[in-house]
Scaffold this active site. Structure first.
Site, PDB file in Angstrom:
ATOM      1  N   HIS A  11     117.846  56.039  -5.188  1.00 14.49           N
ATOM      2  CA  HIS A  11     117.305  54.679  -5.132  1.00 14.49           C
ATOM      3  C   HIS A  11     116.172  54.519  -6.139  1.00 14.49           C
ATOM      4  O   HIS A  11     115.341  55.403  -6.297  1.00 14.49           O
ATOM      5  CB  HIS A  11     116.799  54.415  -3.717  1.00 14.49           C
ATOM      6  CG  HIS A  11     116.182  53.068  -3.534  1.00 14.49           C
ATOM      7  ND1 HIS A  11     116.891  51.900  -3.671  1.00 14.49           N
ATOM      8  CD2 HIS A  11     114.923  52.706  -3.220  1.00 14.49           C
ATOM      9  CE1 HIS A  11     116.086  50.880  -3.446  1.00 14.49           C
ATOM     10  NE2 HIS A  11     114.883  51.345  -3.174  1.00 14.49           N
ATOM     11  N   GLU A  31     121.462  53.851  -7.961  1.00 12.64           N
ATOM     12  CA  GLU A  31     121.098  52.441  -7.790  1.00 12.64           C
ATOM     13  C   GLU A  31     119.894  52.196  -8.684  1.00 12.64           C
ATOM     14  O   GLU A  31     118.874  52.865  -8.562  1.00 12.64           O
ATOM     15  CB  GLU A  31     120.771  52.166  -6.322  1.00 12.64           C
ATOM     16  CG  GLU A  31     120.431  50.729  -6.014  1.00 12.64           C
ATOM     17  CD  GLU A  31     118.952  50.416  -6.182  1.00 12.64           C
ATOM     18  OE1 GLU A  31     118.652  49.262  -6.524  1.00 12.64           O
ATOM     19  OE2 GLU A  31     118.113  51.301  -5.983  1.00 12.64           O
ATOM     20  N   ASP A  33     116.991  49.587 -10.575  1.00 14.84           N
ATOM     21  CA  ASP A  33     116.206  48.369 -10.328  1.00 14.84           C
ATOM     22  C   ASP A  33     115.848  47.722 -11.636  1.00 14.84           C
ATOM     23  O   ASP A  33     115.769  48.291 -12.648  1.00 14.84           O
ATOM     24  CB  ASP A  33     114.925  48.693  -9.556  1.00 14.84           C
ATOM     25  CG  ASP A  33     115.216  48.976  -8.088  1.00 14.84           C
ATOM     26  OD1 ASP A  33     116.187  48.446  -7.550  1.00 14.84           O
ATOM     27  OD2 ASP A  33     114.456  49.749  -7.500  1.00 14.84           O
TER      28      ASP A  33
END
EC number: 4.6.1.-
Length: 33
Positions: A11, A31, A33
């Site tokens: 993440h 993932e 951002d």
């Protein structure tokens, strides 16, 4: 038996260098951002 995939998500991967770090820790999905 029906086996469902298990996703170990890395993440907040915000740098290319972090991909290797998280994969080495066992992540099998990324993932960003």
């Amino acid at each position: 038996a029906n086996k469902r995939p298990v996703w170990i998500m890395a993440h907040m991967v915000n740098a290319v260098a972090q991909i290797d770090e998280f994969v080495n820790l066992g992540a099998n999905s990324i993932e960003t951002d």
